[in-house]
Design an enzyme around this catalytic site. Structure first.
Site, PDB file in Angstrom:
ATOM      1  N   CYS A 141      41.466  46.292  37.962  1.00 58.26           N
ATOM      2  CA  CYS A 141      42.309  45.031  37.909  1.00 58.26           C
ATOM      3  C   CYS A 141      42.492  44.451  39.080  1.00 58.26           C
ATOM      4  O   CYS A 141      42.393  42.953  39.271  1.00 58.26           O
ATOM      5  CB  CYS A 141      43.610  45.316  37.565  1.00 58.26           C
ATOM      6  SG  CYS A 141      44.646  46.827  38.400  1.00 58.26           S
ATOM      7  N   ASN A 175      40.809  52.424  32.497  1.00 53.51           N
ATOM      8  CA  ASN A 175      39.863  51.933  33.453  1.00 53.51           C
ATOM      9  C   ASN A 175      40.044  53.349  34.729  1.00 53.51           C
ATOM     10  O   ASN A 175      39.161  53.451  35.318  1.00 53.51           O
ATOM     11  CB  ASN A 175      39.890  50.830  34.204  1.00 53.51           C
ATOM     12  CG  ASN A 175      41.351  50.292  34.630  1.00 53.51           C
ATOM     13  OD1 ASN A 175      42.566  51.138  34.048  1.00 53.51           O
ATOM     14  ND2 ASN A 175      41.296  49.663  35.812  1.00 53.51           N
ATOM     15  N   GLU A 202      52.353  45.996  34.642  1.00 53.77           N
ATOM     16  CA  GLU A 202      51.217  45.799  35.597  1.00 53.77           C
ATOM     17  C   GLU A 202      50.098  45.372  34.597  1.00 53.77           C
ATOM     18  O   GLU A 202      49.379  46.065  33.892  1.00 53.77           O
ATOM     19  CB  GLU A 202      50.592  47.283  36.272  1.00 53.77           C
ATOM     20  CG  GLU A 202      52.050  48.120  37.067  1.00 53.77           C
ATOM     21  CD  GLU A 202      52.286  47.305  38.302  1.00 53.77           C
ATOM     22  OE1 GLU A 202      51.463  46.308  38.600  1.00 53.77           O
ATOM     23  OE2 GLU A 202      53.087  47.871  39.202  1.00 53.77           O
ATOM     24  N   GLU A 253      55.580  48.701  41.499  1.00 50.41           N
ATOM     25  CA  GLU A 253      55.634  49.816  41.664  1.00 50.41           C
ATOM     26  C   GLU A 253      55.025  50.431  42.868  1.00 50.41           C
ATOM     27  O   GLU A 253      54.698  49.459  43.806  1.00 50.41           O
ATOM     28  CB  GLU A 253      54.974  50.735  40.395  1.00 50.41           C
ATOM     29  CG  GLU A 253      55.771  50.421  39.002  1.00 50.41           C
ATOM     30  CD  GLU A 253      55.277  51.291  37.960  1.00 50.41           C
ATOM     31  OE1 GLU A 253      54.618  52.182  38.137  1.00 50.41           O
ATOM     32  OE2 GLU A 253      55.553  50.748  36.776  1.00 50.41           O
TER      33      GLU A 253
END
Ligand code: NDP
Length: 484
Positions: free
Chosen positions: A286, A154, A252, A464
């Site tokens: 996301c 994405n 993630e 992160e």
């Protein structure tokens, strides 16, 4: 599927573009047209072995450099990307189907910013010291070793650079595995790395699919850490495979995020903000707010204005500067997203707008879908709790703060969310009750690279971003020095 041109990409291993070890290729399809325009190697475990070996050979010398020396390399890579800004944006737009304006302002701009940001952090890095009456403790940040960096389609280069910069900055060497659907800007990054003359083996890249390249990379005995961004079900496999050899792991994963709209919001700016949060990158971020919770008092007026704003969005040619919505990533993906629209109807949902394929006539064969707004589905329904990852949102009325929080927390995901109110105390109170890693108040995706990024529950493990990336990509070692 029609063929347009054939560009064959290569793996980048030990400082060279090399052929892969099989004769097999994967097609790279332009989402806007459905036309194949390149091929990517379908690599296998043998290619992964070569890349991991090169990374292992390079790690000692690279790890021995100072933070400052490595920051110079990050800046050189940023310089190289900057000279290819327009190429980077147009490759990303073509590969993903996203509007060129987004590819410029988000993907290209932020990929460069990631290298610059971590170069700056490295220059400011200092060792922590803890004094005792009779001794000093010095905390040294050592590289972890060889990193496997696996990224989705994405935000291809943005997410890859988000990992490569801190990973090599902290002295690790890496093997990258980008999504097979969007390999073009990963290839561009390797060309830049090659041009600037980064020492061989520090960054390696193997193209291919999950089973043939991703999975053997994660399981490889020569890999010490895994940084993975992708779907939750893939993340489960990655976690299982990495844990058996105690690799350092950051995940993630997916999200199903709520935008909570209170009656006391600033109406106009909230409509604009919630539309952006819902549909940026065709809803394929996301962090997108795909569950829109609206306080009873303004539900009807919000719904009317929201649908009106969604219907005004310009969908079409990704290379047109005015385009706001492009194509979805692939045939499989649009089928999955449309499947959720059918499911919503079965779950009693009412489609307020969209809900059907939408094909600008010049793009027959592409993966186009009108932005879709649904109401009347239960907030516990599959459509409202599962990640759709497309231009589909559900609207839900709520009575009070308590109910808004209950609905927002009623999914297995816990990545992000946004709260829209002029009562900033209430905004903070609600935010703190949300089971997510990130919340925005009266804004969305307002990113500061210094802050932690990541989710809870099924949205991931670890953080992160900023110093959290520096921590993840290093091992702290304490040296205790006894005084005379
Ligand atoms: P996938 O999980 O399908 O793929 C992600 C990457 O993992 C790809 O490179 C893929 O390769 C690779 N992969 C697939 N199977 C394996 C395996 N068994 N072992 C190792 N690697 C494997 O995700 P998508 O690419 O479809 O991306 C969309 C997902 O990513 C969404 O769920 C979205 O929420 C999430 N995401 C999360 C973000 C976050 O920061 N939390 C940010 C962006 C996206 P290939 O594609 O070539 O098969």
């Amino acid at each position: 599927m029609t063929e347009k041109s054939n560009l064959d990409l290569m793996n980048y291993i030990d400082g060279e573009f090399v052929p892969h070890s099989t004769e097999e290729w994967l097609d790279v399809i332009e989402p806007a047209t459905g036309v194949r325009y390149a091929r990517v190697p379908l690599s296998n475990p043998e290619d992964i072995d070569s890349a991991v070996e090169a990374a292992n050979l390079a790690k000692q010398e690279w790890g021995a450099l100072s933070h400052k020396d490595r920051s110079v390399w990050l800046d050189k890579i940023a310089d190289g990307l900057e000279t290819r800004f327009e190429e980077m944006a147009s490759l990303e737009s073509r590969d993903t189907g996203k509007p060129i304006s987004i590819a410029r302002s988000v993907d290209a701009k932020r990929s460069i910013a990631n290298f610059r940001f971590f170069a700056d952090l490295l220059r400011g890095h200092s060792e922590e010291k803890f004094e005792m009456p009779d001794a000093s403790n010095i905390v040294v940040s050592k590289p972890v070793g060889v990193g496997a960096l696996i990224t989705p389609w994405n935000l291809p280069l943005y997410l890859l650079s988000w990992k490569v910069a801190p990973a090599i900055g902290m002295g690790n060497t890496v093997v990258c595995k980008p999504s097979e659907l969007t390999p073009m800007t990963a290839d561009l990054l390797m060309r830049v790395i090659d041009e600037v003359g980064l020492p061989r083996g520090v960054v390696n890249l193997v193209h291919g699919d999950g089973p043939g390249a991703g999975s053997p990379l994660v399981a490889h005995q020569g890999v010490d850490l895994v940084s993975f961004t992708g779907g939750t079900s893939t993340g489960e496999k990655v976690a299982k495979s990495a844990s058996s050899s105690f690799k350092k792991l950051s995940l993630e994963l997916g999200g199903k995020n709520s935008s909570i709209v209170f009656s006391d919001c600033d109406f106009e700016s909230t409509i604009a903000g919630v539309v952006r949060a819902a549909f940026l990158n065709q809803g394929q971020v996301c962090l997108c707010g795909s569950r829109i919770l609206v306080e009873d008092g303004i539900y009807e007026s919000f719904k009317l204005s929201f649908v009106e704003a969604v219907e005004k969005m310009r969908i079409g040619d990704p290379s047109d500067e005015q385009t706001e919505l492009g194509a979805l990533i692939s045939k499989d993906h649009i089928e999955k997203v449309m499947g959720y629209v059918s499911l919503a109807k079965n779950e009693g949902g009412k489609i307020l707008t969209g809900g059907k394929p939408c094909l600008p006539s010049e793009f027959e064969g592409g993966y186009w879908m009108a932005p879709t707004v649904i109401e009347n589905v239960d907030y516990n329904s599959r459509c409202s709790t599962e990640e759709i990852f497309g231009p589909v949102v559900t609207l839900h009325p709520f009575e009070d703060e308590m109910e808004a929080i209950e609905i927002a927390n009623g999914t297995r995901y816990g990545l992000a969310g946004s709260v829209w109110t002029q009562d900033l105390e209430k905004g903070q109170r609600v935010s703190r009750s949300m089971e997510t890693g990130m919340v925005w108040i009266n804004t969305w995706l307002h990113r500061d690279l210094r802050v932690p990024f990541g989710g809870v529950k099924d949205s991931g493990v670890g953080r992160e971003g900023g110093r959290w990336s520096m921590d993840f990509f290093s091992e702290p070692m304490n040296i205790c020095l006894k005084h005379d």
